[in-house]
Design an enzyme around this catalytic site. Structure first.
Site, PDB file in Angstrom:
ATOM      1  N   TRP A 105       0.837  -1.201   0.000  1.00  0.00           N
ATOM      2  CA  TRP A 105       0.000   0.000   0.000  1.00  0.00           C
ATOM      3  C   TRP A 105       0.870   1.248   0.000  1.00  0.00           C
ATOM      4  O   TRP A 105       1.985   1.256   0.521  1.00  0.00           O
ATOM      5  CB  TRP A 105      -0.965   0.010   1.184  1.00  0.00           C
ATOM      6  CG  TRP A 105      -0.345   0.191   2.549  1.00  0.00           C
ATOM      7  CD1 TRP A 105       0.018  -0.789   3.421  1.00  0.00           C
ATOM      8  CD2 TRP A 105      -0.037   1.435   3.192  1.00  0.00           C
ATOM      9  NE1 TRP A 105       0.545  -0.245   4.568  1.00  0.00           N
ATOM     10  CE2 TRP A 105       0.516   1.118   4.466  1.00  0.00           C
ATOM     11  CE3 TRP A 105      -0.178   2.777   2.857  1.00  0.00           C
ATOM     12  CZ2 TRP A 105       0.928   2.089   5.375  1.00  0.00           C
ATOM     13  CZ3 TRP A 105       0.246   3.762   3.755  1.00  0.00           C
ATOM     14  CH2 TRP A 105       0.790   3.401   5.003  1.00  0.00           C
ATOM     15  N   GLU A 148       5.829   9.757  13.911  1.00  0.00           N
ATOM     16  CA  GLU A 148       6.153   9.034  12.675  1.00  0.00           C
ATOM     17  C   GLU A 148       7.022   9.877  11.750  1.00  0.00           C
ATOM     18  O   GLU A 148       7.900   9.354  11.055  1.00  0.00           O
ATOM     19  CB  GLU A 148       4.863   8.627  11.960  1.00  0.00           C
ATOM     20  CG  GLU A 148       3.985   7.632  12.699  1.00  0.00           C
ATOM     21  CD  GLU A 148       4.540   6.206  12.678  1.00  0.00           C
ATOM     22  OE1 GLU A 148       5.574   5.972  12.006  1.00  0.00           O
ATOM     23  OE2 GLU A 148       3.934   5.334  13.325  1.00  0.00           O
ATOM     24  N   GLU A 186       8.281   2.423   6.990  1.00  0.00           N
ATOM     25  CA  GLU A 186       7.789   3.342   8.014  1.00  0.00           C
ATOM     26  C   GLU A 186       7.547   4.747   7.448  1.00  0.00           C
ATOM     27  O   GLU A 186       6.669   5.472   7.931  1.00  0.00           O
ATOM     28  CB  GLU A 186       8.802   3.426   9.160  1.00  0.00           C
ATOM     29  CG  GLU A 186       8.907   2.171  10.011  1.00  0.00           C
ATOM     30  CD  GLU A 186       7.850   2.125  11.100  1.00  0.00           C
ATOM     31  OE1 GLU A 186       7.357   3.200  11.489  1.00  0.00           O
ATOM     32  OE2 GLU A 186       7.522   1.019  11.561  1.00  0.00           O
ATOM     33  N   HIS A 189       4.025   6.045   6.774  1.00  0.00           N
ATOM     34  CA  HIS A 189       3.085   6.326   7.867  1.00  0.00           C
ATOM     35  C   HIS A 189       2.914   7.829   8.089  1.00  0.00           C
ATOM     36  O   HIS A 189       1.795   8.350   8.106  1.00  0.00           O
ATOM     37  CB  HIS A 189       3.562   5.658   9.155  1.00  0.00           C
ATOM     38  CG  HIS A 189       3.706   4.176   9.049  1.00  0.00           C
ATOM     39  ND1 HIS A 189       4.304   3.422  10.030  1.00  0.00           N
ATOM     40  CD2 HIS A 189       3.340   3.313   8.077  1.00  0.00           C
ATOM     41  CE1 HIS A 189       4.291   2.143   9.675  1.00  0.00           C
ATOM     42  NE2 HIS A 189       3.723   2.065   8.488  1.00  0.00           N
ATOM     43  N   GLU A 239       7.855  -0.847  18.940  1.00  0.00           N
ATOM     44  CA  GLU A 239       6.969  -1.203  17.824  1.00  0.00           C
ATOM     45  C   GLU A 239       5.626  -1.713  18.342  1.00  0.00           C
ATOM     46  O   GLU A 239       4.571  -1.409  17.773  1.00  0.00           O
ATOM     47  CB  GLU A 239       7.637  -2.248  16.922  1.00  0.00           C
ATOM     48  CG  GLU A 239       8.849  -1.737  16.158  1.00  0.00           C
ATOM     49  CD  GLU A 239       8.475  -0.882  14.951  1.00  0.00           C
ATOM     50  OE1 GLU A 239       7.331  -0.432  14.837  1.00  0.00           O
ATOM     51  OE2 GLU A 239       9.361  -0.676  14.103  1.00  0.00           O
ATOM     52  N   THR A 242       3.666   1.296  19.623  1.00  0.00           N
ATOM     53  CA  THR A 242       3.123   2.078  18.514  1.00  0.00           C
ATOM     54  C   THR A 242       1.926   1.369  17.896  1.00  0.00           C
ATOM     55  O   THR A 242       0.943   2.017  17.519  1.00  0.00           O
ATOM     56  CB  THR A 242       4.212   2.307  17.452  1.00  0.00           C
ATOM     57  OG1 THR A 242       5.387   2.822  18.077  1.00  0.00           O
ATOM     58  CG2 THR A 242       3.746   3.284  16.398  1.00  0.00           C
ATOM     59  N   ASP A 271       1.243  -2.597  10.032  1.00  0.00           N
ATOM     60  CA  ASP A 271       2.668  -2.495   9.687  1.00  0.00           C
ATOM     61  C   ASP A 271       3.527  -2.593  10.938  1.00  0.00           C
ATOM     62  O   ASP A 271       4.545  -3.312  10.965  1.00  0.00           O
ATOM     63  CB  ASP A 271       2.949  -1.143   9.018  1.00  0.00           C
ATOM     64  CG  ASP A 271       2.864  -1.204   7.507  1.00  0.00           C
ATOM     65  OD1 ASP A 271       2.464  -2.247   6.967  1.00  0.00           O
ATOM     66  OD2 ASP A 271       3.192  -0.185   6.869  1.00  0.00           O
ATOM     67  N   GLU A 272       3.138  -1.861  11.974  1.00  0.00           N
ATOM     68  CA  GLU A 272       3.915  -1.892  13.218  1.00  0.00           C
ATOM     69  C   GLU A 272       3.926  -3.300  13.806  1.00  0.00           C
ATOM     70  O   GLU A 272       4.918  -3.724  14.408  1.00  0.00           O
ATOM     71  CB  GLU A 272       3.335  -0.903  14.240  1.00  0.00           C
ATOM     72  CG  GLU A 272       3.194   0.527  13.753  1.00  0.00           C
ATOM     73  CD  GLU A 272       4.518   1.222  13.482  1.00  0.00           C
ATOM     74  OE1 GLU A 272       5.575   0.586  13.609  1.00  0.00           O
ATOM     75  OE2 GLU A 272       4.490   2.427  13.141  1.00  0.00           O
ATOM     76  N   HIS A 275       6.584  -5.281  12.002  1.00  0.00           N
ATOM     77  CA  HIS A 275       7.918  -4.832  12.434  1.00  0.00           C
ATOM     78  C   HIS A 275       8.213  -5.282  13.869  1.00  0.00           C
ATOM     79  O   HIS A 275       9.356  -5.616  14.199  1.00  0.00           O
ATOM     80  CB  HIS A 275       8.011  -3.320  12.305  1.00  0.00           C
ATOM     81  CG  HIS A 275       7.844  -2.831  10.899  1.00  0.00           C
ATOM     82  ND1 HIS A 275       7.519  -1.530  10.572  1.00  0.00           N
ATOM     83  CD2 HIS A 275       7.959  -3.488   9.707  1.00  0.00           C
ATOM     84  CE1 HIS A 275       7.455  -1.404   9.259  1.00  0.00           C
ATOM     85  NE2 HIS A 275       7.710  -2.576   8.711  1.00  0.00           N
TER      86      HIS A 275
END
Length: 414
Positions: A105, A148, A186, A189, A239, A242, A271-272, A275
Site C-alpha cells: 500500500w 512518525e 515506516e 506512515h 513497535e 506504537t 505495519d507496526e 515490524h
C-alpha cells in the site's frame, strides 16, 4: 516487595513511575545523557518500590569486567561475534517480513485522487467525515503523526548499533538492508497521516511542521549505548507500543464517524505489528546464542525505562507559555483518552516476558538470574503504581491546556 512505609514515599514512587505515561510507543519521561560514571545511589528508605524522580535509573551494562572501553557503551568482543554471526538469520528471517514496494500500500491509496475531476468533492468528503473528531483525539493523532515524521532520527539511532549499522549508507549486508527497507516502509506512515490531517482542516499545520523540524533537529536518546542487544529490546518494545496506540486511534476514529481514518490508523498498526515481530525475533535468536546477555539487556532497558522517540518534541511556544514540556502535556492527553497508558506499558512487558519465555530460562549466571527475577516482578509493580496514580488523579481538580496544533483550543490534561 513491601510497600513504602510513608505516604510521601509512596506518592513520589507513583508519580515518578506513572505521571509521564505517554502515547505512541513508550512511557516514562526524558532520557538523561550518560555521565561517564555511576551516580551515587540515593538512600532507599527500606523499600524496593522506591524510585528517584529522575526518569533515568543507573543500571548494569553488558560489558565484561576489566573491559578498558567506556563501560556505558558498546559490546564485548564475544557479544559482537554473536551479532556478526546472525547475518544469515537477518537475511533469511527478517527480510521475509518486508513487503514488495511495488505491491504494498501507498499513501495515495487512502487519499483523494488529484487527477480526478471530483478531487475537491473528495476533499470535502474528508472534512465531512472528520467533523466530529474531538479535540483531544486530534491532539493524539497529531502527536502520533509527528512521532512518525521524525523517522530520520530513528534510522540514525539504528545506525549507531555496533555490528548492524550501515557503514556506507548503501551496504549490502542483511542488517543494513533491513534498516533501510524498514525505514522505507515506516516512511509511508507519516506521509499518509500528515496529508490526511491537513485535508481535514481541523489542525494547524504551521506549528505542527515546526514541531516536526524541531524534533528531528533535537534527535533522541533511547539509552541503548550503541549496543544492538539493548537497541533491539528497545525496538521490540516500541513497535508494539506504537501498534497499540495506532490501533486505539483507529477505533476512536470509527467511533466518531471517520471510517477512512480508522482504516488508515489500522493499516499503520498492522505495519507496526509486522515490524514488532521482526525485532522480537532478533532477541529470540540472541536468546538461543547468549541467553545471559539477552536477559541482562532486557532488564537493563526496563530499569532505565523505555523513552518515547518523540520525547524532545517542541512547537517553539508551548513550554514558554505553560512552563511544561509539550511532550508531557501530549502524554497526558494520550493517557486520558486511553490511547496509551501505564497499563499498556505493563501489558507490553507481560507480552515480551512470555514471548521470550523469561520465566522458563534456566542455567543463567548469577547476574542474569537476578535480572530474570527483576523482570518477572515488574508488570504487577507497574500496575499497582498505575492504580495508585489513577486513584489520586480522580481527586485532582480538572485542568485544561491549549495546543497550538489545534489552533490554540483547550483540552483536558489532568
Amino acid at each position: 516487595p513491601s510497600l513504602p512505609t510513608t505516604r510521601t514515599l509512596h506518592r513520589e514512587a507513583a508519580e515518578s513511575m506513572v505521571s509521564t505515561c505517554i502515547a505512541a510507543s513508550g512511557v516514562f519521561a526524558v532520557a538523561r545523557p550518560n555521565q561517564g560514571k555511576a551516580a551515587k545511589a540515593p538512600k532507599r528508605a527500606g523499600s524496593k518500590l522506591w524510585m528517584p524522580k529522575s526518569a533515568a535509573v543507573d543500571s548494569p551494562r553488558i560489558i565484561v569486567e576489566g573491559d578498558k572501553e567506556n563501560k556505558m557503551a558498546g559490546l564485548t568482543e564475544l557479544r559482537k561475534e554473536v551479532i556478526m554471526d546472525m547475518e544469515d538469520f537477518a537475511q533469511n528471517e527478517l527480510m521475509g517480513l518486508l513487503k514488495d514496494p511495488n505491491t504494498n500500500w501507498q499513501p495515495q491509496d487512502y487519499l483523494p485522487d488529484p487527477e480526478s475531476p471530483d478531487f475537491l468533492d473528495q476533499v470535502a468528503d474528508v472534512q465531512k467525515r472528520s467533523k466530529d473528531l474531538p479535540d483531544d483525539h486530534l491532539v493524539v493523532l497529531v502527536g502520533d503523526m509527528i512521532t512518525e515524521e521524525a523517522l530520520p532520527t530513528y534510522m540514525n539511532m539504528l545506525n549507531t548499533l555496533e555490528g548492524t549499522k550501515d557503514n556506507t549508507g548503501a551496504d549490502g549486508s542483511a542488517w543494513a538492508q533491513w534498516t533501510r527497507k524498514w525505514t522505507a516502509e515506516e516512511n509511508r506512515h507519516g506521509d499518509l497521516m500528515n496529508k490526511y490531517m491537513w485535508m481535514t482542516g481541523k489542525v494547524s499545520m504551521k506549528p505542527i511542521e515546526t514541531t516536526i523540524q524541531n524534533l528531528i533537529g533535537s534527535g533522541m536518546n533511547p539509552k541503548t549505548d550503541n549496543n544492538p542487544y539493548l537497541g533491539f529490546v528497545y525496538t521490540s518494545f516500541q513497535e508494539r507500543a506504537t501498534k497499540i496506540s495506532h490501533g486505539n486511534t483507529a477505533r476512536f476514529a470509527v467511533e466518531h464517524g471517520d471510517d477512512v481514518l480508522g482504516k488508515i490508523c489500522g493499516t499503520i498498526a498492522a505495519d507496526e505489528g509486522r515490524h514488532e515481530i521482526a525485532y522480537q525475533r532478533i532477541i529470540e535468536e540472541v536468546m538461543k546464542r547468549d541467553k545471559d546477555g539477552a536477559v541482562l539487556a532486557f532488564a537493563d532497558m526496563m530499569k532505565k525505562q523505555i523513552v518515547m522517540p518523540a520525547h524532545l518534541m517542541d512547537d517553539g511556544s508551548h513550554k514558554e507559555r505553560t512552563g511544561r514540556d509539550l511532550f508531557m502535556d501530549f502524554a497526558s492527553v494520550a493517557d486520558r483518552t486511553g490511547t496509551y497508558t501505564a497499563y499498556d506499558y505493563a501489558s507490553i512487558m507481560d507480552h515480551l516476558i512470555k514471548r521470550w519465555k523469561i520465566a522458563d530460562l534456566d542455567g543463567l549466571s548469577g547476574d542474569a538470574a537476578e535480572a530474570q527475577e527483576y523482570l518477572m516482578k515488574q508488570p504487577a509493580r507497574i500496575r499497582r503504581l498505575a492504580d495508585f496514580a489513577a486513584a489520586k488523579a480522580k481527586k485532582k481538580e480538572a485542568q485544561e491546556e491549549a495546543f497550538s496544533w489545534i489552533f490554540g483550543r483547550k483540552v483536558p490534561i489532568a
